[in-house]
Design a protein around this motif. Structure first.
Motif, PDB file in Angstrom:
ATOM      1  N   ALA A 166      94.447 -18.999  -8.205  1.00 18.92           N
ATOM      2  CA  ALA A 166      94.465 -20.058  -7.044  1.00 18.92           C
ATOM      3  C   ALA A 166      93.393 -19.914  -5.878  1.00 18.92           C
ATOM      4  CB  ALA A 166      95.974 -19.791  -6.125  1.00 18.92           C
ATOM      5  N   LYS A 169      90.253 -21.595  -7.211  1.00 20.90           N
ATOM      6  CA  LYS A 169      90.480 -22.997  -7.210  1.00 20.90           C
ATOM      7  C   LYS A 169      90.181 -23.509  -5.700  1.00 20.90           C
ATOM      8  CE  LYS A 169      93.872 -23.606 -10.923  1.00 20.90           C
ATOM      9  NZ  LYS A 169      95.082 -23.707 -11.200  1.00 20.90           N
ATOM     10  N   GLU A 171      91.942 -22.213  -3.166  1.00 18.26           N
ATOM     11  CA  GLU A 171      93.333 -22.414  -2.436  1.00 18.26           C
ATOM     12  C   GLU A 171      93.315 -20.822  -1.807  1.00 18.26           C
ATOM     13  OE1 GLU A 171      96.486 -23.138  -5.330  1.00 18.26           O
ATOM     14  OE2 GLU A 171      95.381 -24.689  -5.920  1.00 18.26           O
TER      15      GLU A 171
END
Length: 179
Positions: A166, A169, A171
């Motif tokens: 995550a 990405k 995030e």
């Protein structure tokens, strides 16, 4: 270089040597590439910018440029964002960054930040058996990083791999728990 006039090539060689990269160095070719399209005035301005942004002394700029001449070709915005992250968030000393200028070649969002989250998580949860410096984390290949810092902790931190993915990405890794 093959299409440049001989006088220009000599000027590039002198400029590369002037920024602290000797002809016999493995970095000399990179230094020639870095200075090939930048004027001496712009190089001087970039050196001043590096001093201000990374809080480097003249000697530290010399060390960084001789080890990583590519930093002369990096944009001011890229350098500023790396500086803010490495100094303010990671807490690295300016001299440390100068000795490891390759830190400035890695993607902030794709490597530096996510790998820092993993390092911080493992350190704060006392999962690392020994102290590992930040540069050791980021210089590893992706496979080495996964093998050394993600896979061994599947049982102790079952969501680490997912949180790392995550973070890569862009995030915010919500399940990272810092104690």
């Amino acid at each position: 270089m093959f299409t440049a006039k001989p006088g220009r090539v000599l000027a590039m060689v002198a400029c590369a040597e002037g920024i602290g990269v000797p002809r016999g160095s493995g970095m000399f070719r990179q230094a020639l590439h870095a200075v090939s399209y930048i004027s001496e005035d712009k190089i001087a301005a970039k050196v001043d910018y590096l001093k201000k942004t990374f809080r480097w002394l003249d000697a530290e700029v010399g060390i960084a440029v001789s080890k990583g001449p590519f930093i002369l070709a990096r944009s001011k915005d890229l350098l500023k964002r790396r500086s803010e992250f490495l100094i303010s968030e990671v807490g690295l000393e300016p001299a440390y960054i100068a000795r490891h200028p390759s830190l400035l070649s890695y993607s902030l969002e794709g490597r530096l930040r996510p790998w820092y989250y993993v390092m911080k998580f493992l350190t704060e949860n006392r999962l690392l058996k020994r102290h590992t410096c930040y540069y050791t984390f980021v210089k590893a290949t992706e496979m080495e990083f996964l093998d050394k810092f993600i896979c061994p902790y599947k049982q102790a931190a079952p969501h680490l791999a997912e949180d790392y993915a995550a973070a890569c990405k862009g995030e915010v890794p919500t399940r990272f728990r810092f104690t």
